[in-house]
Design a protein around this motif. Structure first.
Motif, PDB file in Angstrom:
ATOM      1  N   GLY A   1       0.828  -1.205   0.000  1.00  0.00           N
ATOM      2  CA  GLY A   1       0.000   0.000   0.000  1.00  0.00           C
ATOM      3  C   GLY A   1       0.860   1.252   0.000  1.00  0.00           C
ATOM      4  O   GLY A   1       1.938   1.265   0.588  1.00  0.00           O
ATOM      5  N   CYS A   2       0.391   2.291  -0.677  1.00  0.00           N
ATOM      6  CA  CYS A   2       1.163   3.538  -0.728  1.00  0.00           C
ATOM      7  C   CYS A   2       0.227   4.721  -0.849  1.00  0.00           C
ATOM      8  O   CYS A   2      -0.854   4.621  -1.441  1.00  0.00           O
ATOM      9  CB  CYS A   2       2.139   3.519  -1.907  1.00  0.00           C
ATOM     10  SG  CYS A   2       3.326   4.875  -1.809  1.00  0.00           S
ATOM     11  N   ASN A   3       0.640   5.863  -0.281  1.00  0.00           N
ATOM     12  CA  ASN A   3      -0.151   7.085  -0.380  1.00  0.00           C
ATOM     13  C   ASN A   3       0.298   7.960  -1.551  1.00  0.00           C
ATOM     14  O   ASN A   3      -0.282   9.013  -1.786  1.00  0.00           O
ATOM     15  CB  ASN A   3      -0.080   7.878   0.934  1.00  0.00           C
ATOM     16  CG  ASN A   3       1.335   8.000   1.455  1.00  0.00           C
ATOM     17  OD1 ASN A   3       2.264   7.442   0.881  1.00  0.00           O
ATOM     18  ND2 ASN A   3       1.502   8.714   2.545  1.00  0.00           N
ATOM     19  N   PHE A   4       1.340   7.564  -2.265  1.00  0.00           N
ATOM     20  CA  PHE A   4       1.735   8.263  -3.489  1.00  0.00           C
ATOM     21  C   PHE A   4       1.240   7.454  -4.682  1.00  0.00           C
ATOM     22  O   PHE A   4       0.929   6.270  -4.563  1.00  0.00           O
ATOM     23  CB  PHE A   4       3.263   8.383  -3.580  1.00  0.00           C
ATOM     24  CG  PHE A   4       3.856   9.524  -2.797  1.00  0.00           C
ATOM     25  CD1 PHE A   4       3.104  10.261  -1.890  1.00  0.00           C
ATOM     26  CD2 PHE A   4       5.189   9.871  -2.964  1.00  0.00           C
ATOM     27  CE1 PHE A   4       3.659  11.305  -1.165  1.00  0.00           C
ATOM     28  CE2 PHE A   4       5.759  10.917  -2.244  1.00  0.00           C
ATOM     29  CZ  PHE A   4       4.998  11.631  -1.344  1.00  0.00           C
ATOM     30  N   ASN A   5       1.211   8.130  -5.802  1.00  0.00           N
ATOM     31  CA  ASN A   5       0.754   7.483  -7.024  1.00  0.00           C
ATOM     32  C   ASN A   5       1.767   7.777  -8.124  1.00  0.00           C
ATOM     33  O   ASN A   5       1.427   8.374  -9.142  1.00  0.00           O
ATOM     34  CB  ASN A   5      -0.639   8.058  -7.362  1.00  0.00           C
ATOM     35  CG  ASN A   5      -1.344   7.237  -8.400  1.00  0.00           C
ATOM     36  OD1 ASN A   5      -0.986   6.088  -8.643  1.00  0.00           O
ATOM     37  ND2 ASN A   5      -2.323   7.831  -9.045  1.00  0.00           N
ATOM     38  N   CYS A   6       3.017   7.400  -7.866  1.00  0.00           N
ATOM     39  CA  CYS A   6       4.103   7.775  -8.783  1.00  0.00           C
ATOM     40  C   CYS A   6       3.855   7.205 -10.173  1.00  0.00           C
ATOM     41  O   CYS A   6       3.556   6.019 -10.328  1.00  0.00           O
ATOM     42  CB  CYS A   6       5.440   7.284  -8.248  1.00  0.00           C
ATOM     43  SG  CYS A   6       5.857   7.992  -6.645  1.00  0.00           S
ATOM     44  N   ARG A   7       4.018   8.061 -11.163  1.00  0.00           N
ATOM     45  CA  ARG A   7       3.749   7.638 -12.546  1.00  0.00           C
ATOM     46  C   ARG A   7       4.692   6.530 -12.984  1.00  0.00           C
ATOM     47  O   ARG A   7       4.332   5.690 -13.793  1.00  0.00           O
ATOM     48  CB  ARG A   7       3.900   8.836 -13.487  1.00  0.00           C
ATOM     49  CG  ARG A   7       2.805   9.860 -13.289  1.00  0.00           C
ATOM     50  CD  ARG A   7       3.074  11.121 -14.093  1.00  0.00           C
ATOM     51  NE  ARG A   7       2.046  12.123 -13.819  1.00  0.00           N
ATOM     52  CZ  ARG A   7       1.028  12.395 -14.638  1.00  0.00           C
ATOM     53  NH1 ARG A   7       0.915  11.760 -15.787  1.00  0.00           N
ATOM     54  NH2 ARG A   7       0.146  13.310 -14.305  1.00  0.00           N
ATOM     55  N   GLY A   8       5.907   6.550 -12.455  1.00  0.00           N
ATOM     56  CA  GLY A   8       6.879   5.535 -12.872  1.00  0.00           C
ATOM     57  C   GLY A   8       7.143   4.521 -11.783  1.00  0.00           C
ATOM     58  O   GLY A   8       8.229   3.959 -11.725  1.00  0.00           O
ATOM     59  N   CYS A   9       6.158   4.279 -10.909  1.00  0.00           N
ATOM     60  CA  CYS A   9       6.373   3.371  -9.772  1.00  0.00           C
ATOM     61  C   CYS A   9       6.868   2.010 -10.256  1.00  0.00           C
ATOM     62  O   CYS A   9       6.281   1.403 -11.139  1.00  0.00           O
ATOM     63  CB  CYS A   9       5.080   3.189  -8.991  1.00  0.00           C
ATOM     64  SG  CYS A   9       5.289   2.040  -7.609  1.00  0.00           S
ATOM     65  N   PHE A  10       7.967   1.566  -9.634  1.00  0.00           N
ATOM     66  CA  PHE A  10       8.528   0.265 -10.018  1.00  0.00           C
ATOM     67  C   PHE A  10       8.355  -0.738  -8.893  1.00  0.00           C
ATOM     68  O   PHE A  10       8.947  -1.812  -8.906  1.00  0.00           O
ATOM     69  CB  PHE A  10      10.006   0.390 -10.401  1.00  0.00           C
ATOM     70  CG  PHE A  10      10.778   1.247  -9.443  1.00  0.00           C
ATOM     71  CD1 PHE A  10      11.245   0.739  -8.253  1.00  0.00           C
ATOM     72  CD2 PHE A  10      11.002   2.592  -9.739  1.00  0.00           C
ATOM     73  CE1 PHE A  10      11.942   1.537  -7.365  1.00  0.00           C
ATOM     74  CE2 PHE A  10      11.697   3.399  -8.847  1.00  0.00           C
ATOM     75  CZ  PHE A  10      12.168   2.868  -7.659  1.00  0.00           C
TER      76      PHE A  10
END
Ligand code: SF4
Length: 223
Positions: free
Chosen positions: A19-28
């Motif tokens: 789970g994460c509170n960021f929504n990084c466009r390039g999340c790896f």
């Protein structure tokens, strides 16, 4: 709290928290989305070999504030490293985390770029970095070099910002391509960014010369 699995190597146990509170466009990270199993801090601690260094990673471990504190309390004789995006790392949490090491990501200094890339503002992340320094934590800041998005100029700006706080340990990570978001940066690009950051800071490294993750590791699923 929820965990996905434990990754064990000779010296380190990584607790992978989903789970994460960021929504990084390039999340790896394959831990960005919620999943895993609900399990008490006491049971997790019971599976961690004594004497191992413990890395709390995600996803974003600070989403589980109380459980995180309780797990850290149960591991009080072990070296603990918290890997975080810093968004929820406020003074009251930090005052309860004394004695651990923190690895905090700073995705971008430019507020617009940070919001575009992560979906969130970076003001609390910048404040968390100031607090880590003020409260005398052992910590390092890292930034992922992403070609065409976060490159040498932005990394130089970050290093200059950090130098205004103190001579902070800074690490530049080489982007791992996913879903054709960006390409893998070249070695020379990373070296140029390191050289730029070294104009401002005395302790700069990169993921090319200094790997963070053990190569041989065993995955343990807990249920
Ligand atoms: S902070 Fe990390 S896990 Fe969360 S979305 Fe960004 S890259 Fe993915």
């Amino acid at each position: 709290m929820r965990i996905s699995y434990l990754a064990l190597s000779d010296a380190r146990c990584t607790v992978q928290i989903p789970g994460c509170n960021f929504n990084c466009r390039g999340c790896f990270s394959n831990q960005r989305h919620k999943g895993g199993v609900e399990i008490s801090a006491a049971r997790i601690a019971g599976h961690i070999p004594p004497g191992n260094e413990v890395m709390l990673a995600g996803g974003e471990p600070t989403l589980y504030r109380q459980e995180l504190l309780s797990l850290i309390q149960k591991l009080d004789r072990q070296k603990i490293i918290l890997s975080t995006n810093g968004y929820l790392l406020d003074r009251s949490l930090l005052e309860n985390l004394g004695g651990i090491t923190v690895h905090i990501d700073l995705k971008a200094l430019d507020p617009k770029l940070h919001r575009w890339y992560t979906g969130k503002d970076n003001a609390t992340v910048l404040e968390a970095i100031r607090l880590l320094h003020e409260l005398d934590f052992d910590f390092e800041v890292s930034t992922v070099y992403i070609s065409g998005i976060v490159e040498t100029i932005e990394i130089g700006n970050i290093a200059r910002f950090l130098s205004g706080i103190g001579d902070i340990r800074y690490k530049i990570m080489r982007y791992v391509p996913v879903n054709n978001f960006s390409s893998r940066p070249g070695v020379q690009e990373i070296q140029d960014a390191v050289n730029m950051a070294r104009k401002y800071l005395g302790n700069v490294s990169s993921s090319i010369e200094n790997r963070s993750h053990p190569v041989d590791r065993k995955i343990v699923n807990i249920s």
